[in-house]
Scaffold this motif. Sequence first.
Motif, PDB file in Angstrom:
ATOM      1  N   ALA A 173     -17.391 116.862 -56.147  1.00  0.00           N
ATOM      2  CA  ALA A 173     -18.655 116.155 -56.371  1.00  0.00           C
ATOM      3  C   ALA A 173     -19.465 116.039 -55.091  1.00  0.00           C
ATOM      4  CB  ALA A 173     -18.381 114.773 -56.953  1.00  0.00           C
ATOM      5  N   ALA A 174     -18.803 115.969 -53.953  1.00  0.00           N
ATOM      6  CA  ALA A 174     -19.510 115.876 -52.672  1.00  0.00           C
ATOM      7  C   ALA A 174     -20.288 117.133 -52.348  1.00  0.00           C
ATOM      8  CB  ALA A 174     -18.507 115.600 -51.542  1.00  0.00           C
ATOM      9  N   VAL A 175     -20.027 118.218 -53.100  1.00  0.00           N
ATOM     10  CA  VAL A 175     -20.636 119.519 -52.836  1.00  0.00           C
ATOM     11  C   VAL A 175     -21.525 119.994 -53.982  1.00  0.00           C
ATOM     12  CG1 VAL A 175     -20.108 121.969 -52.420  1.00  0.00           C
ATOM     13  CG2 VAL A 175     -18.701 120.187 -51.353  1.00  0.00           C
ATOM     14  N   ASP A 176     -21.200 119.650 -55.235  1.00  0.00           N
ATOM     15  CA  ASP A 176     -21.823 120.304 -56.395  1.00  0.00           C
ATOM     16  C   ASP A 176     -23.140 119.699 -56.868  1.00  0.00           C
ATOM     17  OD1 ASP A 176     -21.197 118.017 -57.864  1.00  0.00           O
ATOM     18  OD2 ASP A 176     -19.779 119.025 -59.211  1.00  0.00           O
ATOM     19  N   LEU A 177     -23.634 118.658 -56.187  1.00  0.00           N
ATOM     20  CA  LEU A 177     -24.946 118.065 -56.490  1.00  0.00           C
ATOM     21  C   LEU A 177     -25.015 117.486 -57.905  1.00  0.00           C
ATOM     22  CD1 LEU A 177     -27.127 120.915 -54.918  1.00  0.00           C
ATOM     23  CD2 LEU A 177     -26.585 118.708 -53.874  1.00  0.00           C
ATOM     24  N   SER A 178     -23.918 116.934 -58.385  1.00  0.00           N
ATOM     25  CA  SER A 178     -23.883 116.414 -59.748  1.00  0.00           C
ATOM     26  C   SER A 178     -23.839 114.895 -59.831  1.00  0.00           C
ATOM     27  CB  SER A 178     -22.650 116.965 -60.486  1.00  0.00           C
ATOM     28  OG  SER A 178     -21.454 116.409 -59.958  1.00  0.00           O
ATOM     29  N   ASP A 179     -23.520 114.214 -58.735  1.00  0.00           N
ATOM     30  CA  ASP A 179     -23.201 112.784 -58.796  1.00  0.00           C
ATOM     31  C   ASP A 179     -24.335 111.921 -58.233  1.00  0.00           C
ATOM     32  OD1 ASP A 179     -22.093 110.273 -58.757  1.00  0.00           O
ATOM     33  OD2 ASP A 179     -20.240 110.868 -57.746  1.00  0.00           O
ATOM     34  N   PRO A 180     -25.015 111.137 -59.078  1.00  0.00           N
ATOM     35  CA  PRO A 180     -26.095 110.275 -58.579  1.00  0.00           C
ATOM     36  C   PRO A 180     -25.636 109.304 -57.496  1.00  0.00           C
ATOM     37  CG  PRO A 180     -26.180 110.418 -60.973  1.00  0.00           C
ATOM     38  CD  PRO A 180     -24.894 111.076 -60.545  1.00  0.00           C
ATOM     39  N   ALA A 181     -24.362 108.919 -57.505  1.00  0.00           N
ATOM     40  CA  ALA A 181     -23.855 107.992 -56.502  1.00  0.00           C
ATOM     41  C   ALA A 181     -23.829 108.609 -55.100  1.00  0.00           C
ATOM     42  CB  ALA A 181     -22.453 107.521 -56.884  1.00  0.00           C
ATOM     43  N   LEU A 182     -23.924 109.931 -55.010  1.00  0.00           N
ATOM     44  CA  LEU A 182     -23.883 110.621 -53.723  1.00  0.00           C
ATOM     45  C   LEU A 182     -25.259 111.132 -53.291  1.00  0.00           C
ATOM     46  CD1 LEU A 182     -20.587 112.686 -54.209  1.00  0.00           C
ATOM     47  CD2 LEU A 182     -20.893 110.525 -52.985  1.00  0.00           C
ATOM     48  N   ALA A 183     -26.304 110.545 -53.865  1.00  0.00           N
ATOM     49  CA  ALA A 183     -27.670 111.011 -53.591  1.00  0.00           C
ATOM     50  C   ALA A 183     -27.998 110.972 -52.097  1.00  0.00           C
ATOM     51  CB  ALA A 183     -28.678 110.180 -54.380  1.00  0.00           C
ATOM     52  N   ASP A 184     -27.588 109.938 -51.396  1.00  0.00           N
ATOM     53  CA  ASP A 184     -27.898 109.833 -49.969  1.00  0.00           C
ATOM     54  C   ASP A 184     -27.215 110.936 -49.182  1.00  0.00           C
ATOM     55  OD1 ASP A 184     -29.458 107.624 -50.437  1.00  0.00           O
ATOM     56  OD2 ASP A 184     -27.943 106.167 -49.810  1.00  0.00           O
ATOM     57  N   ARG A 185     -26.004 111.261 -49.566  1.00  0.00           N
ATOM     58  CA  ARG A 185     -25.276 112.337 -48.881  1.00  0.00           C
ATOM     59  C   ARG A 185     -25.950 113.685 -49.130  1.00  0.00           C
ATOM     60  NH1 ARG A 185     -18.781 113.153 -48.649  1.00  0.00           N
ATOM     61  NH2 ARG A 185     -18.765 115.156 -47.552  1.00  0.00           N
ATOM     62  N   TYR A 186     -26.318 113.948 -50.378  1.00  0.00           N
ATOM     63  CA  TYR A 186     -26.982 115.204 -50.709  1.00  0.00           C
ATOM     64  C   TYR A 186     -28.284 115.374 -49.936  1.00  0.00           C
ATOM     65  CZ  TYR A 186     -23.963 115.145 -54.944  1.00  0.00           C
ATOM     66  OH  TYR A 186     -22.921 115.100 -55.828  1.00  0.00           O
ATOM     67  N   ALA A 187     -28.986 114.255 -49.714  1.00  0.00           N
ATOM     68  CA  ALA A 187     -30.321 114.312 -49.113  1.00  0.00           C
ATOM     69  C   ALA A 187     -30.308 114.805 -47.674  1.00  0.00           C
ATOM     70  CB  ALA A 187     -30.982 112.936 -49.183  1.00  0.00           C
ATOM     71  N   ALA A 188     -29.138 114.892 -47.054  1.00  0.00           N
ATOM     72  CA  ALA A 188     -29.065 115.391 -45.681  1.00  0.00           C
ATOM     73  C   ALA A 188     -29.404 116.876 -45.604  1.00  0.00           C
ATOM     74  CB  ALA A 188     -27.663 115.153 -45.116  1.00  0.00           C
ATOM     75  N   ALA A 189     -29.274 117.603 -46.730  1.00  0.00           N
ATOM     76  CA  ALA A 189     -29.580 119.039 -46.760  1.00  0.00           C
ATOM     77  C   ALA A 189     -31.016 119.259 -47.192  1.00  0.00           C
ATOM     78  CB  ALA A 189     -28.624 119.752 -47.712  1.00  0.00           C
ATOM     79  N   THR A 190     -31.738 120.139 -46.500  1.00  0.00           N
ATOM     80  CA  THR A 190     -33.147 120.392 -46.813  1.00  0.00           C
ATOM     81  C   THR A 190     -33.449 121.887 -46.786  1.00  0.00           C
ATOM     82  OG1 THR A 190     -33.872 120.245 -44.499  1.00  0.00           O
ATOM     83  CG2 THR A 190     -33.821 118.193 -45.769  1.00  0.00           C
ATOM     84  N   TYR A 191     -34.583 122.236 -47.425  1.00  0.00           N
ATOM     85  CA  TYR A 191     -35.066 123.618 -47.386  1.00  0.00           C
ATOM     86  C   TYR A 191     -36.580 123.598 -47.498  1.00  0.00           C
ATOM     87  CZ  TYR A 191     -35.526 128.612 -48.250  1.00  0.00           C
ATOM     88  OH  TYR A 191     -35.869 129.929 -48.144  1.00  0.00           O
ATOM     89  N   GLU A 192     -37.255 124.419 -46.679  1.00  0.00           N
ATOM     90  CA  GLU A 192     -38.719 124.491 -46.716  1.00  0.00           C
ATOM     91  C   GLU A 192     -39.158 125.673 -47.567  1.00  0.00           C
ATOM     92  OE1 GLU A 192     -42.583 125.088 -43.782  1.00  0.00           O
ATOM     93  OE2 GLU A 192     -40.737 124.195 -42.969  1.00  0.00           O
ATOM     94  N   LEU A 193     -39.903 125.401 -48.628  1.00  0.00           N
ATOM     95  CA  LEU A 193     -40.426 126.436 -49.512  1.00  0.00           C
ATOM     96  C   LEU A 193     -41.595 127.161 -48.833  1.00  0.00           C
ATOM     97  CD1 LEU A 193     -40.355 124.402 -52.837  1.00  0.00           C
ATOM     98  CD2 LEU A 193     -38.829 126.282 -52.204  1.00  0.00           C
ATOM     99  N   PRO A 194     -41.956 128.358 -49.331  1.00  0.00           N
ATOM    100  CA  PRO A 194     -43.023 129.140 -48.681  1.00  0.00           C
ATOM    101  C   PRO A 194     -44.342 128.387 -48.535  1.00  0.00           C
ATOM    102  CG  PRO A 194     -41.838 130.519 -50.227  1.00  0.00           C
ATOM    103  CD  PRO A 194     -41.303 129.125 -50.413  1.00  0.00           C
TER     104      PRO A 194
END
Length: 298
Positions: free
Chosen positions: A219-240
């Motif tokens: 769950a810490a990797v698969d982007l499925s758990d709302p409880a881990l939203a803050d952890r997921y938010a550390a990853a970013t990507y800039e669109l064109p």
Amino acid sequence: MGRDERVGRRAVLAAAAGGVAGMAGCGAVSGEDAVSVLAAGSLQNALENGLPDRVDAAVRVEAHGSARAARLVADGAKDPDIVSVADAALFDGPLRPGWHAEFATNAVVLAYDPDSEGGRRIAEAGTEAWYRPLLSGAASLGRTDPDLDPLGYRTLFALELATDHYGTDADLRGAVPERDQVYPETQLLSQFETGGIDAAFTYRSMAVDRGYEFVALPAAVDLSDPALADRYAAATYELPGGKTVRGAPIRYASTLRRESSAATDAFEAHVAGGYLADFGFGVPENYPRYTGDVPDAV
């Protein structure tokens, strides 16, 4: 089932996938009551094979990567009745509807070909070490374009989150991705089905729907758990276009752009979500969840 039989099945499924992809944008359905839906590629099968039985009007589906679909509408190149994307963040740019409904969830998984040497290595590595064959080059990988498709940038997010979760020496987001791994979402399935690649990052819904073998990621990797939203938010990507998207729990969202009776009925049936669970999507009890100035007709 022998290898030849499995390969034959993949060829049949790939041909079917290619046929569906070709039909999606061809406009074969016409008439005043036809409802046009521009949607994420991962929704295509559910929309074409699950939604029509729930509505009276004909439904015409065109599928693209969600980021591309949003830009096509924002730029005026497409004018569908309904837009459905795999990331609600895309409705805060490049497309900015006055309201939308979140209607389904998903998870990133690593599908593999059990008949290939690389696929067997991934299966043996399992949940705790799936990344090792990818790092060593022992398994060939397919993924989608992060500039066009949320699955593409979610793959990068998953690799970044995996680096932290497993405490790897290598930066997986920097070490694993290569440009020749990238395919359009609809073509990725064909590559996987015909044995052109050993593994592919995909959504759980796509793997379940097509009977793929896959490694479920934590769950810490698969982007499925709302409880881990803050952890997921550390990853970013800039669109064109300059918009930066952040890692977040996967949320599919839809908006109705034309309030005809047929389009409204189709939209309500689409986001109600009952059929989506049959195609491997998650449908939380509090969905659909509406944001913005929702029309009275919805």
